[in-house]
Design a protein around this motif. Structure first.
Motif, PDB file in Angstrom:
ATOM      1  N   HIS A 308      -3.049   0.115   0.401  1.00  0.00           N
ATOM      2  CA  HIS A 308      -4.229   0.334   1.306  1.00  0.00           C
ATOM      3  C   HIS A 308      -4.037   0.246   2.605  1.00  0.00           C
ATOM      4  CE1 HIS A 308      -8.361   0.981   0.638  1.00  0.00           C
ATOM      5  NE2 HIS A 308      -8.169   0.315   1.807  1.00  0.00           N
ATOM      6  N   ILE A 309      -3.904  -1.062   3.288  1.00  0.00           N
ATOM      7  CA  ILE A 309      -3.131  -0.954   4.536  1.00  0.00           C
ATOM      8  C   ILE A 309      -2.689   0.030   5.680  1.00  0.00           C
ATOM      9  CG2 ILE A 309      -2.960  -2.884   6.226  1.00  0.00           C
ATOM     10  CD1 ILE A 309      -3.534  -4.932   4.797  1.00  0.00           C
ATOM     11  N   VAL A 310      -1.004   0.086   4.649  1.00  0.00           N
ATOM     12  CA  VAL A 310      -0.360   1.037   5.392  1.00  0.00           C
ATOM     13  C   VAL A 310      -0.855   2.191   5.053  1.00  0.00           C
ATOM     14  CG1 VAL A 310       2.076   1.763   4.855  1.00  0.00           C
ATOM     15  CG2 VAL A 310       1.717  -0.405   4.340  1.00  0.00           C
ATOM     16  N   SER A 311      -1.871   2.529   4.146  1.00  0.00           N
ATOM     17  CA  SER A 311      -1.925   4.015   3.954  1.00  0.00           C
ATOM     18  C   SER A 311      -3.645   4.167   5.171  1.00  0.00           C
ATOM     19  CB  SER A 311      -2.965   4.409   3.174  1.00  0.00           C
ATOM     20  OG  SER A 311      -1.627   4.398   1.603  1.00  0.00           O
ATOM     21  N   HIS A 312      -4.322   3.248   5.481  1.00  0.00           N
ATOM     22  CA  HIS A 312      -4.708   3.313   6.639  1.00  0.00           C
ATOM     23  C   HIS A 312      -4.543   3.128   7.652  1.00  0.00           C
ATOM     24  CE1 HIS A 312      -8.540   1.792   9.340  1.00  0.00           C
ATOM     25  NE2 HIS A 312      -8.676   2.316   8.769  1.00  0.00           N
ATOM     26  N   ILE A 313      -3.124   2.837   8.043  1.00  0.00           N
ATOM     27  CA  ILE A 313      -2.608   2.655   9.158  1.00  0.00           C
ATOM     28  C   ILE A 313      -2.058   4.663   9.778  1.00  0.00           C
ATOM     29  CG2 ILE A 313      -0.204   1.952  10.310  1.00  0.00           C
ATOM     30  CD1 ILE A 313      -1.013  -0.877   9.489  1.00  0.00           C
ATOM     31  N   LEU A 314      -1.395   4.428   8.417  1.00  0.00           N
ATOM     32  CA  LEU A 314      -1.142   6.308   8.878  1.00  0.00           C
ATOM     33  C   LEU A 314      -1.936   7.055   8.937  1.00  0.00           C
ATOM     34  CD1 LEU A 314       1.589   5.846   6.214  1.00  0.00           C
ATOM     35  CD2 LEU A 314       2.505   5.861   8.976  1.00  0.00           C
ATOM     36  N   LYS A 315      -3.675   6.581   8.305  1.00  0.00           N
ATOM     37  CA  LYS A 315      -4.436   8.026   8.641  1.00  0.00           C
ATOM     38  C   LYS A 315      -4.962   7.298   9.746  1.00  0.00           C
ATOM     39  CE  LYS A 315      -5.887   7.837   3.934  1.00  0.00           C
ATOM     40  NZ  LYS A 315      -6.811   7.636   3.247  1.00  0.00           N
ATOM     41  N   SER A 316      -4.806   6.850  10.552  1.00  0.00           N
ATOM     42  CA  SER A 316      -5.590   5.984  11.763  1.00  0.00           C
ATOM     43  C   SER A 316      -4.510   6.435  13.154  1.00  0.00           C
ATOM     44  CB  SER A 316      -5.563   4.608  11.867  1.00  0.00           C
ATOM     45  OG  SER A 316      -6.706   3.899  10.931  1.00  0.00           O
ATOM     46  N   ASN A 317      -3.342   6.536  12.799  1.00  0.00           N
ATOM     47  CA  ASN A 317      -2.232   6.834  13.858  1.00  0.00           C
ATOM     48  C   ASN A 317      -2.449   8.500  15.249  1.00  0.00           C
ATOM     49  OD1 ASN A 317      -1.277   4.731  14.098  1.00  0.00           O
ATOM     50  ND2 ASN A 317       0.297   5.347  12.739  1.00  0.00           N
TER      51      ASN A 317
END
Length: 317
Positions: A308-317
């Motif tokens: 979930h965190i890694v997916s959120h990081i990628l969406k936020s970039n």
């Protein structure tokens, strides 16, 4: 130029390993995992007996894994072997026997200082467990003095006569901070400090020279007694002193202090604050695994946190 990592992960347990693997699978290129032990999965290695069963879920929970890791119930040995195989697949930098001293966000990037080196990162995941406990001395600590013996700074007040026990950076930092409002003595069983960073060594020498705190080096504590509700400390030189409070900083995990060093805010119950994406109030700084659940963490939960965190990081970039 020093490498700026896309992601630095603090902790080499299931949450940390999961974050490293998911980050690689989902496309982050530069990843670093930092672990204070000499290998990953320290909790499983230390607290599980040989051939002990390792479950994906916790006490009957049924949690479906969301990411790319297909973890299943197994034994201590099969679990460690599986995590080995995951880490061996990807090009993931790692630093073992490295303890994090601080995490600071400056000019949009994180600076992570460890006992071995410093690192820079765009994002950080803190994935430490909660099973670790502070080390305790060999001699008995009277139960009646429970409220006057500490292993962190939680119950400290002002204008107390304090004894800090330990010779590492945490002990010195405690002593310096508390000496601003208290009468402080720092006791270390060796004659000299050998594990301090340069800043702490310089500060402790300066404070001792100005008599803002006293050093009691080269002697050990023999025993602790209750003296009319206060702490009577008997030293190996045959003398004793009575203190309002004794604070031990002799190693081990103290999550509250560690989280504060990482710049993570805590609520009124001393629990770390984070949102639905496991992001703390510092943007780009996340929590995963046991440290991000109120109770009943599991390997499956930690792995899902990572995805979930890694997916959120990628969406936020």
């Amino acid at each position: 130029m020093q490498q700026i990592y896309d992601l630095v992960i603090i902790g080499g347990g299931p949450g940390g390993i999961g974050a490293a693997v998911e980050a690689k699978v989902l496309g982050l290129k530069h990843i670093m995992m930092i672990e204070k032990g000499d290998n990953h999965s320290q909790t499983i290695r230390k607290f599980y007996k040989d051939n002990k069963r390792v479950d994906k879920n916790y006490k009957g929970q049924e949690i479906e894994l969301q990411g790319s890791i297909d973890f299943r119930d197994g034994t201590k040995e099969s679990t460690l072997n599986y995590f080995d195989s995951l880490l061996d697949r990807g090009e993931i930098d790692s630093a073992f026997n490295a303890e994090v001293e601080s995490i600071v966000k400056e000019d949009g990037e994180f600076r992570i200082v460890t006992t071995k080196a410093g690192y820079r990162a765009k994002h950080v995941i803190v994935a430490i467990g909660t099973m670790g406990k502070p080390n305790k001395p060999d001699y008995t600590l009277p139960l009646s003095l429970k409220e006057r013996i500490n292993f962190n700074l939680d119950k400290c007040s002002q204008n107390e006569k304090l004894l800090i026990v330990g010779g590492g950076n945490s002990a010195v930092e405690y002593a310096i901070e508390l000496s601003k409002t208290n009468n402080v003595t720092l006791n270390y069983r060796r004659d000299t400090f050998s594990r301090l960073n340069e800043i702490n060594l310089e500060l402790i020498q300066e404070y001792n020279g100005q008599e803002k705190l006293r050093l009691r080096l080269g002697m050990d504590i023999v025993s602790i007694e209750n003296e009319n509700g206060l702490v009577k400390v008997n030293f190996s030189d045959g003398y004793y002193t009575i203190y309002d409070r004794v604070i031990y900083a002799i190693g081990g995990t103290t999550p509250v202090d560690f989280l504060r060093k990482c710049g993570i805010t805590l609520d009124n119950d001393g629990k770390p604050e984070f949102d639905e994406n496991f992001e703390t109030k510092t943007k780009g700084l996340y929590l995963a695994g046991d440290i991000a659940v109120k109770s009943g963490g599991s390997i499956a939960i930690a792995l899902n946190h990572a995805y979930h965190i890694v997916s959120h990081i990628l969406k936020s970039n």
